[in-house]
Design a protein around this motif. Structure first.
Motif, PDB file in Angstrom:
ATOM      1  N   LYS A   1      99.081   8.390 -55.409  1.00 29.96           N
ATOM      2  CA  LYS A   1      98.048   8.849 -54.469  1.00 29.96           C
ATOM      3  C   LYS A   1      98.203   8.164 -53.115  1.00 29.96           C
ATOM      4  O   LYS A   1      98.029   8.780 -52.074  1.00 29.96           O
ATOM      5  CB  LYS A   1      96.663   8.563 -55.039  1.00 29.96           C
ATOM      6  N   ILE A   2      98.499   6.887 -53.161  1.00 30.91           N
ATOM      7  CA  ILE A   2      98.684   6.168 -51.896  1.00 30.91           C
ATOM      8  C   ILE A   2      99.906   6.730 -51.160  1.00 30.91           C
ATOM      9  O   ILE A   2      99.866   6.980 -49.958  1.00 30.91           O
ATOM     10  CB  ILE A   2      98.852   4.652 -52.144  1.00 30.91           C
TER      11      ILE A   2
ATOM     12  N   GLN B   1     109.977  -1.388 -59.860  1.00 28.76           N
ATOM     13  CA  GLN B   1     109.020  -2.342 -59.306  1.00 28.76           C
ATOM     14  C   GLN B   1     107.687  -1.650 -59.056  1.00 28.76           C
ATOM     15  O   GLN B   1     107.644  -0.510 -58.635  1.00 28.76           O
ATOM     16  CB  GLN B   1     109.565  -2.921 -57.996  1.00 28.76           C
TER      17      GLN B   1
ATOM     18  N   VAL C   1     105.368  -2.939 -56.931  1.00 25.68           N
ATOM     19  CA  VAL C   1     105.147  -3.063 -55.492  1.00 25.68           C
ATOM     20  C   VAL C   1     106.479  -3.386 -54.857  1.00 25.68           C
ATOM     21  O   VAL C   1     107.198  -4.276 -55.314  1.00 25.68           O
ATOM     22  CB  VAL C   1     104.138  -4.194 -55.185  1.00 25.68           C
ATOM     23  N   PHE C   2     106.817  -2.616 -53.828  1.00 20.38           N
ATOM     24  CA  PHE C   2     108.106  -2.825 -53.188  1.00 20.38           C
ATOM     25  C   PHE C   2     107.910  -3.532 -51.846  1.00 20.38           C
ATOM     26  O   PHE C   2     106.783  -3.823 -51.439  1.00 20.38           O
ATOM     27  CB  PHE C   2     108.824  -1.476 -53.033  1.00 20.38           C
ATOM     28  N   ALA C   3     109.036  -3.783 -51.182  1.00 21.25           N
ATOM     29  CA  ALA C   3     109.044  -4.545 -49.925  1.00 21.25           C
ATOM     30  C   ALA C   3     107.888  -4.161 -48.997  1.00 21.25           C
ATOM     31  O   ALA C   3     107.608  -2.982 -48.796  1.00 21.25           O
ATOM     32  CB  ALA C   3     110.369  -4.336 -49.212  1.00 21.25           C
ATOM     33  N   GLY C   4     107.253  -5.158 -48.438  1.00 26.65           N
ATOM     34  CA  GLY C   4     106.178  -4.928 -47.481  1.00 26.65           C
ATOM     35  C   GLY C   4     104.842  -4.637 -48.132  1.00 26.65           C
ATOM     36  O   GLY C   4     103.860  -4.396 -47.447  1.00 26.65           O
ATOM     37  N   GLY C   5     104.815  -4.595 -49.461  1.00 28.50           N
ATOM     38  CA  GLY C   5     103.568  -4.301 -50.156  1.00 28.50           C
ATOM     39  C   GLY C   5     103.380  -2.815 -50.434  1.00 28.50           C
ATOM     40  O   GLY C   5     102.259  -2.361 -50.677  1.00 28.50           O
ATOM     41  N   LEU C   6     104.465  -2.046 -50.398  1.00 29.54           N
ATOM     42  CA  LEU C   6     104.361  -0.614 -50.702  1.00 29.54           C
ATOM     43  C   LEU C   6     104.048  -0.443 -52.188  1.00 29.54           C
ATOM     44  O   LEU C   6     104.745  -0.977 -53.044  1.00 29.54           O
ATOM     45  CB  LEU C   6     105.672   0.100 -50.363  1.00 29.54           C
ATOM     46  N   SER C   7     103.030   0.317 -52.458  1.00 30.52           N
ATOM     47  CA  SER C   7     102.579   0.480 -53.835  1.00 30.52           C
ATOM     48  C   SER C   7     103.323   1.643 -54.495  1.00 30.52           C
ATOM     49  O   SER C   7     103.720   2.598 -53.840  1.00 30.52           O
ATOM     50  CB  SER C   7     101.082   0.754 -53.834  1.00 30.52           C
TER      51      SER C   7
ATOM     52  N   ASN D   1     101.859   3.551 -56.352  1.00 30.93           N
ATOM     53  CA  ASN D   1     100.791   4.497 -56.653  1.00 30.93           C
ATOM     54  C   ASN D   1     101.048   5.836 -55.951  1.00 30.93           C
ATOM     55  O   ASN D   1     101.254   5.888 -54.742  1.00 30.93           O
ATOM     56  CB  ASN D   1      99.465   3.886 -56.189  1.00 30.93           C
TER      57      ASN D   1
ATOM     58  N   ASN E   1     107.713   3.252 -43.348  1.00 32.75           N
ATOM     59  CA  ASN E   1     107.452   1.854 -43.720  1.00 32.75           C
ATOM     60  C   ASN E   1     108.551   1.299 -44.620  1.00 32.75           C
ATOM     61  O   ASN E   1     108.992   0.164 -44.444  1.00 32.75           O
ATOM     62  CB  ASN E   1     106.108   1.743 -44.456  1.00 32.75           C
TER      63      ASN E   1
ATOM     64  N   TYR F   1      99.142  10.204 -49.775  1.00 33.20           N
ATOM     65  CA  TYR F   1      98.124  10.225 -48.722  1.00 33.20           C
ATOM     66  C   TYR F   1      98.800  10.235 -47.352  1.00 33.20           C
ATOM     67  O   TYR F   1      98.305  10.848 -46.401  1.00 33.20           O
ATOM     68  CB  TYR F   1      97.215   9.005 -48.863  1.00 33.20           C
TER      69      TYR F   1
END
Lengths: 336, 566
Positions: B388-389, B376, B378-384, B386, B400, B392
């Motif tokens: 770098k994200i 996926q 984007v996973f549950a809760g809007g975790l990207s 990506n 989360n 970070y």
């Protein structure tokens, strides 16, 4: 905290207040109704620019919440915003000629007016696209909250800026005046926020949400701050240090519990991604009047050649404050 | 027989007037004491407003600051006034301006007349209850308190410290046993009269006037001397928060207050129009006979206390950011971390799903990608996904992830080739269940087609990284549940090891194992490790593999009937 740093912060606070005093000359009173402010009134402060379309709903939303008087600085609008505001019986309007950026993004202007009119009042400082949601806001006016904060000897109230976005591309549906922006912007990200602590000011620094996910994936460190402390029992010695993200004296930034408990907190629903977003982003990019040389808008611009779609299949549809509280995006804390 | 009402008022005079009128109109005489700090015009206005009611008496005499004697003195005096003027009173109720009667006065009167000799006052022995306030318990009665806690906190604290150092210990009057309780009582006129006319009263008053918060102890103690029948509970519903501050009731509490069947509640928010309207309305025909049940609404307020003091485990937000060690749960739910299993068991994902129902993520902390289950974006809760994200704030990423999926246990693969920033967090998280096959990375290197010098460098790095993780797990601070096998141990009895994982994690949903684990081909591993050794890189985390590893071969692809057996 060591006394040298404490003294530095004290000087910094004095400097902010001095700046505000100097910038007062840029303010021109258009409609001063502050005489009608009663001692227990809750005041709302805002700097606006070309917000004629959003303001009718904005004023209604906060009037219904129990805000008694609005003090608004208009920064060179050309869409009739000042006249519209001057016609309202509970709005005092100033116009500000000058750079939004050099007035610390409107903070200096507001700070001067807060110093003058807000001493001893609960004050809410929000942008025209920010809508406060606090626990029980559907059944209790904001006076219930401020009375309770007073009784609990709490001077400031923390929030998370919750970016709301539409399903489909941004700007697909046109926003009509008087309409709730959240009929269009129904969606939000529930659990991708990152938090760290600013050890000098003591505030939390929250980033993330859809803006980090979509616009700042290459440089998440530059994603905009989502922590705000918009509601404060104002004292003329207080100063906002950076937008409403943090305050001095730094004790006002302790809106969070460090021993495991939850303090009472809310959200600012952010109606940024309406149909005027793309034009505004383009304009702001040109004006370079926003934070860190409009870096935020540069972040958008790369994606703005075509209107972005922020929605994804993990997006959550907004229902009410209870949903936000269950998701852990705000808390009732001790208020029951 | 009727009931007299004492009202202590210091603010919200409109509401006080409304309540006084409510009692007085229904033949309950009222004595109102107004705090001496209230301005004369406010007092006069209230007096004028209540002018038409002959059975309301008002006076203004004492400073009623929280925690001080004035509150007791005002109650005493108001009680005396009522007793003098209305000799036929059955009970006297002590209330405040922000108390609201929840049930019709007639029901209240009926209830009291059924208990004509009972004193309703919460009264618990100081020895037996842990009710401390401001860090003080018994010292409330043994020190002097000349300063205000609310206004002069600093000097209040210094005065307490000083007296402690000087060893000051006041003596309690010898015939009294100190008791504590809610300050809102309803006493029989007889008991109240006995307390007020006690021949030792001057001495008692002198003693209590210098204790702290005497309104919670004066009547509560003296009633033990004078009463025959004490019902140790207050008829006034009053809930306190974690700091001992009363909770406030609002319009939205209406159903809750109705259900409580209590007679009186405090504090009511003065602007709670609906509560005042509903509860002060003339009673309907329907009357209830039920006894007060304050516990019906306790739950709501108890939850508030827990939320404020302990919070939700694994939650970090704008108003909850625990310092390390005070998280009350680093994350919100159990999760399973598997290191090395995917190198050794070629069908590990399928096997885990068939054995447990868990569908594992891939390597969530892979340096080049975030391997969410099903790839996926984007996973549950809007975790990207990506990188770098994620990098970070990788600890936030994990916290989360677990928070967003609370209620469904997560599992993911981990290894020394992944980003290691989260190892510290996982190690001190009791929700982490970590299983490691140490040295399993050697299997990947064995099958790699890179040139040997690259492989050798990589092996050294992976071994060092994994060693650091294992050391962290073995540290006494670790709260994660972990199990470490060397590759040699694991491959000598893989099913036993897997069985242990399933059994240890009792909550892991266990099913009959349908799929048997397929082990990677390790026949060349001994030789490969020897080659590394010969090159000066000493691999040790995988345990001993003889050059010739024939004996272990029979564990590759064991027959299904053998599962669970040695």
């Amino acid at each position: 905290m060591n006394p040298v740093k404490a003294y530095q912060l004290r000087l910094r606070r004095k400097r902010f207040l001095l700046r505000a005093w100097r910038k007062r000359k840029q303010l021109l009173g258009l409609s001063d109704k502050t005489k009608s402010i009663a001692p227990d009134d809750i005041l709302l402060f805002s700097t606006v620019r070309n917000e004629r379309v959003r303001l009718p709903f904005f004023l209604k939303y906060y009037r219904d919440m129990g805000i008694n008087h609005f003090i608004i600085v208009d920064n060179e609008s050309d869409d009739g915003t000042p006249d519209f505001l001057a016609d309202q019986s509970d709005v005092s309007v100033w116009s500000a000629k000058g750079s939004y950026k050099r007035s610390r993004f409107g903070v200096d202007w507001l700070l001067w007016l807060q110093k003058k009119y807000a001493h001893g009042h609960w004050t809410l400082v929000v942008d025209a696209d920010e809508f406060l949601v606090y626990p029980f806001c559907d059944t209790r006016p904001i006076q219930a909250l401020t009375d309770w904060l007073d009784a609990s000897s709490i001077r400031s109230f923390g929030t998370l800026v919750l970016d709301m976005y539409p399903k489909g591309t941004v700007g697909q549906t046109a926003y009509q005046p008087d309409q709730s922006p959240f009929e269009i912007l129904q969606w939000f990200d529930t659990g991708n926020y990152t938090i760290s602590k600013n050890s000098l000011y003591g505030n939390l620094w929250i980033q993330g949400g859809p803006r980090a996910r979509v616009f700042f994936s290459d440089e998440p460190a530059l994603a905009p701050a989502l922590n705000k402390i918009p509601l404060v029992k104002w004292n003329r010695r207080y100063a906002y240090a950076s937008s409403t993200h943090m305050l001095l004296p730094r004790g006002l930034n302790l809106v969070y519990d460090q021993w495991g408990g939850e303090k009472t907190s809310g959200c600012l629903l952010h109606a940024k991604f309406l149909d005027d977003f793309i034009d505004k982003a383009a304009e702001e990019l040109e004006r370079k009047e926003h934070y860190a040389a409009s870096r935020e808008y540069q972040g958008y611009a790369e994606n703005l050649q075509k209107p972005p779609e922020i929605w994804c299949d993990q997006s959550e549809k907004y229902a009410n404050w209870r949903q936000l509280e269950v998701l852990g995006l705000m808390s009732k804390g001790n208020w029951a | 027989m009727t009931v007299g009402v004492i009202m202590l008022v210091h603010t919200a005079f409109d509401r006080a007037e409304q309540i006084a009128r409510h009692w007085a109109n229904q033949d309950c005489p009222v004595a109102i004491h107004v705090d001496s700090a209230v301005a004369q015009p406010d007092f006069d206005r209230l007096q004028r407003a209540l002018d038409d009611l002959p059975n309301v008496t008002m006076f203004q005499k004492f400073r009623c600051e929280w925690g001080t004697w004035g509150l007791v003195a005002a109650g005493q005096m108001a009680g005396q006034i009522l007793l003098d003027r209305y000799p036929d009173l059955g009970h006297v109720l002590l209330s405040s301006g922000s108390c609201l009667p929840l049930r019709p006065v007639s029901e209240f009167r009926d209830y009291l007349s059924k208990h004509p000799t009972t004193d309703f006052i919460e009264s618990a022995s100081v020895e037996d209850v842990p009710w401390t306030m401001g860090g003080l318990h018994k010292e409330r009665f043994t020190l002097y308190f000349p300063f205000s806690w609310k206004q002069q906190r600093w000097i209040f604290d210094r005065a307490v410290q000083l007296q402690r150092r000087l060893g000051i210990k006041r003596k309690t009057p010898s015939d009294l046993v100190l008791h504590l309780g809610s300050q809102w009582w309803c006493l029989t006129a007889k008991t109240l009269s006995n307390i007020l006319h006690d021949d030792q009263r001057a001495g008692y008053d002198r003693y209590f006037s210098k204790t702290w918060i005497p309104d919670e102890s004066y009547f509560q103690t003296l009633v033990r001397k004078h009463s025959k029948t004490i019902e140790s509970r207050s008829l006034t519903l009053s809930k306190f928060d974690f700091q001992g501050k009363p909770h406030i009731f609002y319009d939205d509490h209406l159903p809750l207050l109705r259900r409580s069947d209590c007679f009186i509640a405090r504090k009511i928010w003065p602007a709670a129009d609906r509560l005042y309207r509903e509860f002060l309305a003339p009673p309907s025909e329907f009357t209830r006979r039920s006894d007060p049940m304050p516990q019906k609404i306790d739950r709501v307020f108890e939850k508030a206390v827990v939320r404020r003091t302990r919070g939700r485990p694994g939650l970090r937000m704008q108003s909850r950011f625990p310092i390390r060690g005070r998280e009350n749960g680093v994350t919100s739910d159990k999760y399973y971390v598997f290191q090395g299993f995917d190198s050794v068991i070629t069908n590990f994902d399928q096997w885990l799903t068939s054995a447990t129902g868990l569908s594992p993520h891939g390597h969530l902390f892979h340096p080049d990608r975030v391997e969410f289950q099903g790839q996926q974006k984007v996973f549950a809760g809007g975790l990207s996904d990506n990188v770098k994200i994620r990098d970070y704030a990788s600890e936030d990423f994990l916290i989360n992830l677990i928070w967003n999926t609370r209620g469904q246990h997560q599992a993911f693969k981990f290894g020394p080739e992944d980003q290691q920033h989260v190892t510290e967090l996982m190690a001190r998280d009791q929700n982490a269940h970590i299983s490691v096959i140490s040295g399993a990375w050697a299997v990947d290197l064995l099958n790699s087609d890179q040139d040997f010098s690259t492989i050798r460098a990589k092996a050294a790095l992976l071994q060092k990284t994994e060693r650091a993780f294992l050391d962290r797990l073995r540290h006494p601070d670790t709260r994660a549940t972990y199990r470490i096998w060397s590759l040699a141990e694991f491959t000598s009895a893989p099913l036993d090891c897997l069985r242990i994982i399933l059994d240890e994690n009792a909550k892991m949903p266990s099913r009959p194992v349908l799929e048997s684990p397929k082990l990677a081909d390790l026949s060349q591993l001994g030789a490969f490790l020897q080659k590394l050794k010969n090159d000066g890189m000493h691999p040790y985390l995988m345990g001993d593999f003889p050059l010739n590893d024939l004996p272990r071969r029979r564990y590759v692809n064991p027959p299904r009937s053998a599962s669970g057996q040695r």
